[in-house]
Scaffold this active site. Sequence first.
Site, mmCIF file in Angstrom:
data_model
loop_
_atom_site.group_PDB
_atom_site.id
_atom_site.type_symbol
_atom_site.label_atom_id
_atom_site.label_comp_id
_atom_site.label_asym_id
_atom_site.label_seq_id
_atom_site.Cartn_x
_atom_site.Cartn_y
_atom_site.Cartn_z
ATOM 1 N N GLU A 57 63.532 23.430 17.899
ATOM 2 C CA GLU A 57 63.938 23.924 16.582
ATOM 3 C C GLU A 57 64.326 22.742 15.705
ATOM 4 O O GLU A 57 64.649 21.672 16.210
ATOM 5 C CB GLU A 57 65.144 24.860 16.715
ATOM 6 C CG GLU A 57 64.963 26.003 17.692
ATOM 7 C CD GLU A 57 66.302 26.587 18.123
ATOM 8 O OE1 GLU A 57 67.136 26.875 17.252
ATOM 9 O OE2 GLU A 57 66.521 26.728 19.345
ATOM 10 N N LYS A 84 66.771 20.484 13.636
ATOM 11 C CA LYS A 84 68.219 20.219 13.701
ATOM 12 C C LYS A 84 68.747 20.146 12.266
ATOM 13 O O LYS A 84 68.727 19.103 11.627
ATOM 14 C CB LYS A 84 68.501 18.918 14.449
ATOM 15 C CG LYS A 84 69.993 18.702 14.691
ATOM 16 C CD LYS A 84 70.254 17.435 15.455
ATOM 17 C CE LYS A 84 71.746 17.276 15.698
ATOM 18 N NZ LYS A 84 72.521 17.168 14.428
ATOM 19 N N ARG A 109 83.452 24.918 13.564
ATOM 20 C CA ARG A 109 83.440 24.390 14.935
ATOM 21 C C ARG A 109 84.786 23.751 15.290
ATOM 22 O O ARG A 109 85.276 23.882 16.390
ATOM 23 C CB ARG A 109 82.311 23.348 15.087
ATOM 24 C CG ARG A 109 82.241 22.777 16.489
ATOM 25 C CD ARG A 109 81.249 21.632 16.587
ATOM 26 N NE ARG A 109 81.218 21.116 17.950
ATOM 27 C CZ ARG A 109 82.081 20.236 18.440
ATOM 28 N NH1 ARG A 109 83.051 19.765 17.680
ATOM 29 N NH2 ARG A 109 81.988 19.825 19.692
ATOM 30 N N GLU A 121 74.146 27.317 11.327
ATOM 31 C CA GLU A 121 74.448 26.205 10.424
ATOM 32 C C GLU A 121 74.507 26.712 8.988
ATOM 33 O O GLU A 121 73.641 27.479 8.548
ATOM 34 C CB GLU A 121 73.338 25.156 10.542
ATOM 35 C CG GLU A 121 73.765 23.761 10.200
ATOM 36 C CD GLU A 121 74.475 23.058 11.352
ATOM 37 O OE1 GLU A 121 74.993 21.957 11.128
ATOM 38 O OE2 GLU A 121 74.517 23.604 12.472
ATOM 39 N N LYS A 127 65.675 22.656 23.705
ATOM 40 C CA LYS A 127 66.478 23.428 24.659
ATOM 41 C C LYS A 127 65.581 23.944 25.780
ATOM 42 O O LYS A 127 64.466 24.409 25.517
ATOM 43 C CB LYS A 127 67.137 24.636 23.970
ATOM 44 C CG LYS A 127 68.050 24.275 22.816
ATOM 45 C CD LYS A 127 68.518 25.542 22.112
ATOM 46 C CE LYS A 127 69.342 25.222 20.879
ATOM 47 N NZ LYS A 127 69.668 26.428 20.097
ATOM 48 N N LYS A 183 66.312 12.788 17.604
ATOM 49 C CA LYS A 183 66.512 12.390 16.213
ATOM 50 C C LYS A 183 65.256 11.742 15.611
ATOM 51 O O LYS A 183 64.524 11.042 16.297
ATOM 52 C CB LYS A 183 67.680 11.401 16.123
ATOM 53 C CG LYS A 183 69.049 11.999 16.467
ATOM 54 C CD LYS A 183 69.425 13.085 15.490
ATOM 55 C CE LYS A 183 70.876 13.494 15.589
ATOM 56 N NZ LYS A 183 71.806 12.595 14.949
ATOM 57 N N CYS A 193 96.965 -9.572 15.623
ATOM 58 C CA CYS A 193 97.322 -9.326 17.022
ATOM 59 C C CYS A 193 98.817 -9.504 17.283
ATOM 60 O O CYS A 193 99.319 -9.116 18.340
ATOM 61 C CB CYS A 193 96.541 -10.275 17.942
ATOM 62 S SG CYS A 193 94.870 -9.688 18.280
#
Length: 490
Positions: free
Chosen positions: A83, A85, A106, A140, A255, A279, A376
Amino acid sequence: IETKYPELITPDSPSQRVAGKPLPEFKKVIHKVSQWSFNDAFSEEEMVEFDARVKRFIKQYYDKNSNSTSSVSASYSPTYTCEHKIDGLKIVLEYEKGLLKTALTRGDGKVGEDVTENVRTIESVPLKLSKAVDIIVEGEVWMAKSQLKILNEKRKKDGEELFANPRNVAAGSLRQLDPKVVAERKLKTFIYDIAEYRDMPSRQYLELELLKELGFKTNSYYKHCKDINEIVDYWKEWKDKMKKEDYLADGIVVKVDEREYQDMLGYTGKAPRWGIAFKFPAEQVTTVLEDIVFQVGRTGVVTPVAHLRPVSVAGSTVSRATLHNEDEIKRLDVRIGDTVILQKAGDVIPDIVSVVKELRSKNSKPYIFPTHISACGGDGKIERIPGQVAWRCVSTDSFEQHKRRFYHFVSKKCFDIDGLGPKIIDLLLENNLISTFDDIFTLKKGDLLALPRFAEKSVDNLLVSIEKARRVTLPRFLASLSIPQVGEET
């Protein structure tokens, strides 16, 4: 009619889409089903490894459970559903007897925010399903590129700052306390997964068909692939075609199609083993590296950060990029003043890919990694961590480390103290109002009102947040203490 006879109002009435009054705040709600994010793959080789890993895991499972009467065990060869993204904001919708009950973001995967009133204004979200079922689905929320153009034209006319990309607008819109603003933004949705349902389909593509049947808007470009070669072909096809679509997608989601295989593969601590995000190649731009500065983390690790001439990449302006460590600086042979090629790794983190050496100045000198960093504390000396590429501060009590430990302590994954961000922490530390974590819980109204940027209401809100944070789970408490090697998963 409903005004006159309020008893006639039903949860799926068209009037329930109309935005109500602005909310005072979003309620936090624990997800009934944990929300995961997918691991990423950036090359065909990584996808081949994913496929091999899935098959190996399935075979090991059957070797251990040789008495299994599975209907799909014969070849140990899964098929896949691919699918798009979608680049938007994840939403979790719960329906009871077919009627929309809640819509949650989420969040951190365990706890989300209740944005039901806002989601009701989105036309593609059904208020009533075609069947009276109890179901939790995931999808989404996104904004069309064409809608962003219209929105920005109006903002330009009104003298307002323009929005950078549709994803940020979708995420920001959904978190507006006023549902009227959300309604005006004309957001859209694609629903792609069933998280909880009594009668789960046996395959992933059948889930998508059921979602469509129930009345959800799904993305029609999904494809059932029988092997890794078909997956790569689908990815290559959409890598080139995606720009023509009216939504943003930064890759494809792959998937395992068989639910039985999904169940046996399960999850790691952070992601499902049965899925991965493949990606698309990241957009690359050139800019100039103006300086290299060092960031001191809460555990004392020092990270070189490139300060760049501001440049737009993947829809947003960036002026910083991590250089990771000394070895990465040497590998790139990156120098101050160099023209560099920049990309957003996974379209999120800016990353320097390479240096355009043809444009380098003749007087350029290799970058020398420092031996001392003032942030530091102590004498500023740094040392390489044995067996690692990272360097760290020899002193462990510098102000920089101290404040970063505080930032971590109050963060969402630890004590989650709303309103106590880095700027406020800095202010409290500089004014000696806190020096140890427990000091946060002794703050009084009078302590805070004396500080700049604090009014009565903001003080009250912060004290309420601190009070809420007094009760915390043991894992969050331990993770908050910045103990080396003790993170969220441990």
